[in-house]
Structures are given as C-alpha cells and as structure tokens.
Design an enzyme around this catalytic site. Sequence first.
Site, PDB file in Angstrom:
ATOM      1  N   SER A 140       9.345  -8.484 -22.493  1.00 37.10           N
ATOM      2  CA  SER A 140       9.074  -6.708 -22.554  1.00 37.10           C
ATOM      3  C   SER A 140       9.877  -5.828 -23.794  1.00 37.10           C
ATOM      4  CB  SER A 140       8.970  -5.944 -21.178  1.00 37.10           C
ATOM      5  OG  SER A 140       9.429  -4.640 -21.005  1.00 37.10           O
TER       6      SER A 140
ATOM      7  N   TYR B 198      13.049  -5.529 -12.252  1.00 37.75           N
ATOM      8  CA  TYR B 198      12.200  -5.635 -13.873  1.00 37.75           C
ATOM      9  C   TYR B 198      12.880  -6.375 -15.382  1.00 37.75           C
ATOM     10  CZ  TYR B 198       8.309  -5.003 -16.519  1.00 37.75           C
ATOM     11  OH  TYR B 198       7.448  -4.916 -17.949  1.00 37.75           O
TER      12      TYR B 198
HETATM   13  P1  NAD Z   1      -0.863  -4.781 -15.273  1.00 38.85           P
HETATM   14  O1  NAD Z   1      -0.612  -4.335 -14.092  1.00 38.85           O
HETATM   15  O2  NAD Z   1      -2.187  -4.366 -15.584  1.00 38.85           O
HETATM   16  O3  NAD Z   1      -1.340  -6.488 -15.346  1.00 38.85           O
HETATM   17  C1  NAD Z   1      -0.676  -7.258 -14.786  1.00 38.85           C
HETATM   18  C2  NAD Z   1      -1.536  -8.279 -14.335  1.00 38.85           C
HETATM   19  O4  NAD Z   1      -0.918  -9.750 -13.106  1.00 38.85           O
HETATM   20  C3  NAD Z   1      -2.507  -8.047 -13.021  1.00 38.85           C
HETATM   21  O5  NAD Z   1      -3.196  -8.692 -13.592  1.00 38.85           O
HETATM   22  C4  NAD Z   1      -1.773  -8.138 -11.995  1.00 38.85           C
HETATM   23  O6  NAD Z   1      -3.395  -8.981 -11.013  1.00 38.85           O
HETATM   24  C5  NAD Z   1      -1.577  -9.765 -12.169  1.00 38.85           C
HETATM   25  N1  NAD Z   1      -0.271 -10.244 -11.507  1.00 38.85           N
HETATM   26  C6  NAD Z   1       0.147  -9.947 -10.804  1.00 38.85           C
HETATM   27  N2  NAD Z   1       1.121  -9.979  -9.871  1.00 38.85           N
HETATM   28  C7  NAD Z   1       0.115 -11.655  -9.910  1.00 38.85           C
HETATM   29  C8  NAD Z   1       0.326 -13.002  -9.454  1.00 38.85           C
HETATM   30  N3  NAD Z   1       1.729 -13.577  -8.047  1.00 38.85           N
HETATM   31  N4  NAD Z   1       0.050 -14.181  -9.901  1.00 38.85           N
HETATM   32  C9  NAD Z   1      -1.094 -13.929 -11.006  1.00 38.85           C
HETATM   33  N5  NAD Z   1      -1.332 -12.548 -10.893  1.00 38.85           N
HETATM   34  C10 NAD Z   1      -0.366 -11.595 -10.887  1.00 38.85           C
HETATM   35  O7  NAD Z   1       0.233  -4.900 -16.565  1.00 38.85           O
HETATM   36  P2  NAD Z   1       0.298  -4.768 -18.022  1.00 38.85           P
HETATM   37  O8  NAD Z   1       0.813  -3.874 -18.176  1.00 38.85           O
HETATM   38  O9  NAD Z   1      -1.136  -5.270 -18.395  1.00 38.85           O
HETATM   39  O10 NAD Z   1       1.139  -6.118 -17.473  1.00 38.85           O
HETATM   40  C11 NAD Z   1       1.464  -7.187 -18.579  1.00 38.85           C
HETATM   41  C12 NAD Z   1       2.230  -8.492 -18.829  1.00 38.85           C
HETATM   42  O11 NAD Z   1       2.633  -6.994 -19.746  1.00 38.85           O
HETATM   43  C13 NAD Z   1       3.611  -7.956 -17.785  1.00 38.85           C
HETATM   44  O12 NAD Z   1       4.490  -9.060 -17.959  1.00 38.85           O
HETATM   45  C14 NAD Z   1       3.850  -6.475 -17.709  1.00 38.85           C
HETATM   46  O13 NAD Z   1       5.799  -6.561 -17.597  1.00 38.85           O
HETATM   47  C15 NAD Z   1       4.821  -7.047 -19.230  1.00 38.85           C
HETATM   48  N6  NAD Z   1       4.544  -4.488 -19.846  1.00 38.85           N
HETATM   49  C16 NAD Z   1       3.924  -4.611 -19.804  1.00 38.85           C
HETATM   50  C17 NAD Z   1       4.115  -2.835 -20.663  1.00 38.85           C
HETATM   51  C18 NAD Z   1       3.459  -1.632 -21.086  1.00 38.85           C
HETATM   52  O14 NAD Z   1       3.844  -1.108 -20.858  1.00 38.85           O
HETATM   53  N7  NAD Z   1       2.189  -2.336 -19.521  1.00 38.85           N
HETATM   54  C19 NAD Z   1       5.572  -2.981 -21.659  1.00 38.85           C
HETATM   55  C20 NAD Z   1       6.293  -4.999 -22.292  1.00 38.85           C
HETATM   56  C21 NAD Z   1       6.042  -5.298 -20.768  1.00 38.85           C
END
Ligand code: NAD
Length: 286
Positions: free
Chosen positions: A171, A184
């Site tokens: 991130s 986080y």
């Molecule tokens: P999201 O909530 O859509 O997806 C997260 C996924 O992780 C979901 O499929 C959820 O079911 C899964 N998950 C959660 N706990 C779990 C576990 N214990 N075991 C297996 N799967 C699990 O959110 P996203 O935005 O797609 O996030 C994906 C990644 O991207 C994360 O690591 C997040 O920190 C990172 N991220 C997202 C953003 C953003 O702006 N969306 C920015 C920076 C980083």
Amino acid sequence: MNTTAMEKTPSEVVLPACPFRQVLKGQKALVTGANSGIGKAVAIALGHAGADVVVNYVSDPESADQVTREAMRFGTRAYAHQADVAEEKQIEQMFERMFQELGTIDILVANAGIQKDAPLEEMTLDAWNRVLGVNLTGQFLCCRAAVREFKRRGVRPAISCAAGKIICMSSVHEVIPWAGHVNYAASKGGVMLMMKSIAQEVAPYRIRVNSIGPGAIRTPINASAWSTPEAHAELLKLIPSKRIGEPEDIGRTAVWLSSDDADYIQGTTLFVDGGMTLYPGFETGG
Ligand code: NAD
C-alpha cells in the site's frame, strides 16, 4: 459539461482491458483474497494472460466461483479454494492441493488484506492482532510455502526465466503514516521490509520478489472514501492524477510484474497510485 462525483470525469476514464498477449502461458498462479476488489481483478488478469489460477477466498464462495469462471475465459484452468491466510495449516493445505491439481506454482500474489480502524486509544488488541495476522503473517506464510516450492523445482526455461515470482500487495501506507489506522500502516510497513528481506535472500535462486503499492483503488475496503460526492472530492485532493484507481489498473501491473519482461525488477515496491506518494499538498507550490 456538468459531472457529478458519481460520473466519471475525463481524467477518470480508464482504458478498456488490454487484449493481453498470453505472456504467462503455462504458468501456475495463486492469488489470495481473490474474490473481491484488487485480488479479483488480478486473478482475472493473470488468467487472461495465460496462467492457471487458484482463487483463494475466506468467505462468499459464489463470488469466488464467478472469478474462477471469468479467469478461465480464454482457455486456462482455475479453481476456488477456501483458506484463512492467517492459519498456517490451512495455507499448507492450500499449497498441497495446488501442487496436486496444477503441479507447481510459478506466481504468488499475496493480496488478502483487511482494515480494522480505530483511534489508537480505542484500538483493541484483537483488532491489532487480526490485522497483523492477515496482512503480514498471512503474507509470510504464503511466501514461505511458495519459496520452498520454487527452490525445490528451480527454473523451467520453457515457462519462465525465473524459478518463481512473488508479488506482495502492499500500500502507499508502507511509506505514508496513517493516523487512525496504526495496525494497518504497521502491517504494510512490515510487508515492505519482509518483501525486501525475502527478495535479498532468494534472488540468487532466480526468485523475484516485489510489491505493488496501490493508492486509492475503488474496492469495498475503502468504499467510505469514495462512495459519496463529498468523500470523493476530498479523496481527489490526495491524487495528482485526479482519478480513483480501478482494480484493473492493478491487474495489468501484476501481469507485467510477474512476466519475464520485468526480469530485472527485484525487491522493489511499484506504487500504482496516480501520484499519491508525490506529496500532493505541494502540487500548487506548497
Ligand atoms: P477487498 O476488501 O475488496 O478485498 C480483500 C480480500 O481479502 C477479500 O477477498 C477478502 O475476503 C480477503 N480476505 C480478508 N481476510 C482474509 C483471510 N483471513 N484469508 C483470506 N482472504 C482474506 O479490498 P481490496 O481493496 O481489494 O484489498 C486487497 C489488498 O489491497 C489488501 O491487501 C489491501 O490492503 C490492499 N490495498 C488496497 C487499497 C485500496 O485502495 N483498495 C489500497 C492499498 C492497498
């Protein structure tokens, strides 16, 4: 032309999905947290680029099945596998099944992540432990299992010039402190040095390890930051490119970063953030 916050402004228009060359043909990929948001887009992009894909999920099997079907659209294989990335046994079993069904692993995208936000003084130990458990320990467990297999199997030149590739989903908050989200931010800061240390350790074995550092991407995890016109306008102040990222922006990046076109990229975080890490407060001169 009048545009409301919910319509796309010209700077928000994203190119349609690339007609990928099948640069990952014959490769086997595992994407954690792949039934939503970024992981979903990455799993589909890898599948369209020629990889067979394991779609890991922890809940909501129907959405995992949808991702699986879409990932297979151009003739590759995929299946969904339920496992909690924070649970060692479940991760070991997930990799065992992958080796039985697909033979091996070439690409790991350690993507699963959660937020449990609170001001520091109200943050429970459970909220701290769970976020570290999923976001950091979960990535460690998957990286360890993948590296064991990459080292055992070595390079297959007809498939890839690397013995394996790992992409950690980090991130912008691996470098930008984030008040109200200390669990986080600590997890993503941890991912940064875990990724770099693993990259240094395994580079001699031709294993490539890197991170993608998304900025604000339109997914459920941060819906409160973009789903109302007011929040959307505030968010754009942090993004020099003046659009929120789409999951497909990360999918395309993951395909390239895991392909041999990126062979000399090692131990780096590739920020995909519309410039969020460029100190946007200074965009008018500070
Ligand atoms: P999201 O909530 O859509 O997806 C997260 C996924 O992780 C979901 O499929 C959820 O079911 C899964 N998950 C959660 N706990 C779990 C576990 N214990 N075991 C297996 N799967 C699990 O959110 P996203 O935005 O797609 O996030 C994906 C990644 O991207 C994360 O690591 C997040 O920190 C990172 N991220 C997202 C953003 C953003 O702006 N969306 C920015 C920076 C980083």
